[in-house]
Design a protein around this motif. Structure first.
Motif, PDB file in Angstrom:
ATOM      1  N   THR A   1      -3.126  -3.245  -4.003  1.00  0.00           N
ATOM      2  CA  THR A   1      -2.049  -4.030  -3.404  1.00  0.00           C
ATOM      3  C   THR A   1      -2.389  -5.518  -3.494  1.00  0.00           C
ATOM      4  O   THR A   1      -3.514  -5.880  -3.830  1.00  0.00           O
ATOM      5  N   LEU A   2      -1.439  -6.331  -3.166  1.00  0.00           N
ATOM      6  CA  LEU A   2      -1.661  -7.775  -3.160  1.00  0.00           C
ATOM      7  C   LEU A   2      -2.746  -8.144  -2.158  1.00  0.00           C
ATOM      8  O   LEU A   2      -3.592  -9.010  -2.414  1.00  0.00           O
ATOM      9  N   LEU A   3      -2.746  -7.466  -1.035  1.00  0.00           N
ATOM     10  CA  LEU A   3      -3.752  -7.727  -0.007  1.00  0.00           C
ATOM     11  C   LEU A   3      -5.155  -7.426  -0.532  1.00  0.00           C
ATOM     12  O   LEU A   3      -6.087  -8.192  -0.301  1.00  0.00           O
ATOM     13  N   HIS A   4      -5.298  -6.339  -1.283  1.00  0.00           N
ATOM     14  CA  HIS A   4      -6.598  -6.002  -1.871  1.00  0.00           C
ATOM     15  C   HIS A   4      -7.017  -7.043  -2.909  1.00  0.00           C
ATOM     16  O   HIS A   4      -8.194  -7.397  -3.003  1.00  0.00           O
ATOM     17  N   PHE A   5      -6.068  -7.532  -3.668  1.00  0.00           N
ATOM     18  CA  PHE A   5      -6.353  -8.567  -4.660  1.00  0.00           C
ATOM     19  C   PHE A   5      -6.844  -9.845  -3.964  1.00  0.00           C
ATOM     20  O   PHE A   5      -7.847 -10.436  -4.377  1.00  0.00           O
TER      21      PHE A   5
ATOM     22  N   ALA B   1      -8.167 -10.063  -0.989  1.00  0.00           N
ATOM     23  CA  ALA B   1      -9.473  -9.767  -0.386  1.00  0.00           C
ATOM     24  C   ALA B   1     -10.580  -9.853  -1.425  1.00  0.00           C
ATOM     25  O   ALA B   1     -11.656 -10.390  -1.158  1.00  0.00           O
ATOM     26  N   ARG B   2     -10.321  -9.337  -2.640  1.00  0.00           N
ATOM     27  CA  ARG B   2     -11.330  -9.387  -3.698  1.00  0.00           C
ATOM     28  C   ARG B   2     -11.637 -10.834  -4.096  1.00  0.00           C
ATOM     29  O   ARG B   2     -12.785 -11.219  -4.269  1.00  0.00           O
ATOM     30  N   LYS B   3     -10.585 -11.646  -4.229  1.00  0.00           N
ATOM     31  CA  LYS B   3     -10.783 -13.059  -4.599  1.00  0.00           C
ATOM     32  C   LYS B   3     -11.578 -13.787  -3.523  1.00  0.00           C
ATOM     33  O   LYS B   3     -12.515 -14.532  -3.821  1.00  0.00           O
TER      34      LYS B   3
ATOM     35  N   LYS C   1     -15.359 -13.053   8.440  1.00  0.00           N
ATOM     36  CA  LYS C   1     -15.803 -12.517   9.727  1.00  0.00           C
ATOM     37  C   LYS C   1     -16.033 -13.628  10.738  1.00  0.00           C
ATOM     38  O   LYS C   1     -15.739 -13.476  11.913  1.00  0.00           O
ATOM     39  N   GLU C   2     -16.574 -14.751  10.287  1.00  0.00           N
ATOM     40  CA  GLU C   2     -16.801 -15.876  11.194  1.00  0.00           C
ATOM     41  C   GLU C   2     -15.481 -16.421  11.718  1.00  0.00           C
ATOM     42  O   GLU C   2     -15.340 -16.715  12.899  1.00  0.00           O
TER      43      GLU C   2
ATOM     44  N   GLU D   1      -9.608  -7.884   6.122  1.00  0.00           N
ATOM     45  CA  GLU D   1     -10.973  -7.379   6.264  1.00  0.00           C
ATOM     46  C   GLU D   1     -11.033  -5.895   5.887  1.00  0.00           C
ATOM     47  O   GLU D   1     -11.953  -5.465   5.181  1.00  0.00           O
ATOM     48  N   ASN D   2     -10.050  -5.115   6.328  1.00  0.00           N
ATOM     49  CA  ASN D   2     -10.000  -3.688   5.969  1.00  0.00           C
ATOM     50  C   ASN D   2      -9.823  -3.506   4.467  1.00  0.00           C
ATOM     51  O   ASN D   2     -10.435  -2.614   3.869  1.00  0.00           O
ATOM     52  N   ALA D   3      -9.003  -4.347   3.845  1.00  0.00           N
ATOM     53  CA  ALA D   3      -8.806  -4.284   2.396  1.00  0.00           C
ATOM     54  C   ALA D   3     -10.117  -4.592   1.670  1.00  0.00           C
ATOM     55  O   ALA D   3     -10.443  -3.958   0.662  1.00  0.00           O
ATOM     56  N   ASP D   4     -10.887  -5.537   2.201  1.00  0.00           N
ATOM     57  CA  ASP D   4     -12.181  -5.884   1.607  1.00  0.00           C
ATOM     58  C   ASP D   4     -13.136  -4.694   1.697  1.00  0.00           C
ATOM     59  O   ASP D   4     -13.842  -4.376   0.733  1.00  0.00           O
ATOM     60  N   ILE D   5     -13.143  -4.029   2.830  1.00  0.00           N
ATOM     61  CA  ILE D   5     -13.990  -2.842   3.003  1.00  0.00           C
ATOM     62  C   ILE D   5     -13.570  -1.747   2.017  1.00  0.00           C
ATOM     63  O   ILE D   5     -14.417  -1.113   1.375  1.00  0.00           O
ATOM     64  N   GLU D   6     -12.267  -1.527   1.883  1.00  0.00           N
ATOM     65  CA  GLU D   6     -11.757  -0.529   0.940  1.00  0.00           C
ATOM     66  C   GLU D   6     -12.130  -0.896  -0.497  1.00  0.00           C
ATOM     67  O   GLU D   6     -12.488  -0.021  -1.292  1.00  0.00           O
ATOM     68  N   ASN D   7     -12.057  -2.187  -0.833  1.00  0.00           N
ATOM     69  CA  ASN D   7     -12.449  -2.640  -2.180  1.00  0.00           C
ATOM     70  C   ASN D   7     -13.917  -2.309  -2.450  1.00  0.00           C
ATOM     71  O   ASN D   7     -14.264  -1.845  -3.541  1.00  0.00           O
ATOM     72  N   LYS D   8     -14.766  -2.542  -1.468  1.00  0.00           N
ATOM     73  CA  LYS D   8     -16.194  -2.273  -1.647  1.00  0.00           C
ATOM     74  C   LYS D   8     -16.453  -0.787  -1.834  1.00  0.00           C
ATOM     75  O   LYS D   8     -17.274  -0.389  -2.668  1.00  0.00           O
ATOM     76  N   LYS D   9     -15.747   0.052  -1.069  1.00  0.00           N
ATOM     77  CA  LYS D   9     -15.894   1.494  -1.224  1.00  0.00           C
ATOM     78  C   LYS D   9     -15.427   1.945  -2.606  1.00  0.00           C
ATOM     79  O   LYS D   9     -16.059   2.779  -3.249  1.00  0.00           O
ATOM     80  N   LEU D  10     -14.311   1.365  -3.057  1.00  0.00           N
ATOM     81  CA  LEU D  10     -13.786   1.683  -4.390  1.00  0.00           C
ATOM     82  C   LEU D  10     -14.778   1.286  -5.477  1.00  0.00           C
ATOM     83  O   LEU D  10     -14.987   2.034  -6.445  1.00  0.00           O
ATOM     84  N   ASP D  11     -15.377   0.115  -5.334  1.00  0.00           N
ATOM     85  CA  ASP D  11     -16.363  -0.354  -6.305  1.00  0.00           C
ATOM     86  C   ASP D  11     -17.549   0.609  -6.384  1.00  0.00           C
ATOM     87  O   ASP D  11     -18.039   0.919  -7.474  1.00  0.00           O
ATOM     88  N   GLU D  12     -18.011   1.073  -5.227  1.00  0.00           N
ATOM     89  CA  GLU D  12     -19.132   2.020  -5.208  1.00  0.00           C
ATOM     90  C   GLU D  12     -18.757   3.335  -5.890  1.00  0.00           C
ATOM     91  O   GLU D  12     -19.553   3.893  -6.648  1.00  0.00           O
TER      92      GLU D  12
END
Length: 175
Positions: A1-5, A7-9, A19-20, A125-136
């Motif tokens: 999704t756009l949100l995941h894109f 988050a990745r950028k 997070k800060e 933040e959730n999209a970033d976590i999902e991106n990391k799981k997908l990468d793994e």
């Protein structure tokens, strides 16, 4: 999704920044400038009452009466702090107006505005976590799909019987 894109950028450009910022936004979503202004005006009104009482009784009634001295010190100390707080409130309201106008939300109350921003940041933040799981997962799949590299002859396991046969043949031929 756009949100995941997005988050990745952001993840590739800024490590840990989201997070800060999220902590500050979570606190800001609980701010209601109208309520703060209303409560602050009440405090200013009470300080004016104290001030007028101190002006009416400019001297203590007796030497044992510490009320006047305590209230005078309280009033002078508090007046300084109240002036500082008033300045911070005015600066915060001014900056909020600038930010809310920038985001096209100038008619929203501060708590609504920051709640929306906070929700977006949480989703990001959730999209970033999902991106990391997908990468793994992709890395694991790539490792499973890739055949193991061929071993060089020196790395191949040597069978004992084969070595013994080779030694016999070499010695039989005169080596």
């Amino acid at each position: 999704t756009l949100l995941h894109f997005i988050a990745r950028k952001l993840s590739s450009q800024n490590k840990g920044t989201l997070k800060e910022e999220l902590c500050s936004i979570e606190k800001a979503e609980k701010l209601v400038f109208d309520q703060i202004s209303s409560e602050f005006k009440q405090i200013e009104g009470q300080m004016k009452i104290i001030s007028s009482c101190l002006e009416k009784s400019s001297k203590p009634e007796s030497e044992d009466d510490l009320y006047f001295q305590v209230m005078k010190k309280f009033h002078s100390d508090s007046s300084i702090k109240i002036a500082e707080i008033k300045k911070k409130i005015e600066e915060s309201e001014s900056e909020y107006k600038i930010v809310s106008t920038l985001y096209g939300e100038n008619d929203k109350k501060s708590d609504e505005f920051f709640q929306n921003i906070f929700k977006f940041c949480k989703q990001l933040e959730n999209a970033d976590i999902e991106n990391k799981k997908l990468d793994e997962l992709e890395k694991k799949r790539a490792l499973k799909a890739k055949p193991p590299p061929p071993q060089s002859p020196a790395e191949e396991p040597i069978e004992e019987g084969l070595m013994a046969d080779l030694t016999k043949k070499l010695t039989a031929n005169g080596f």
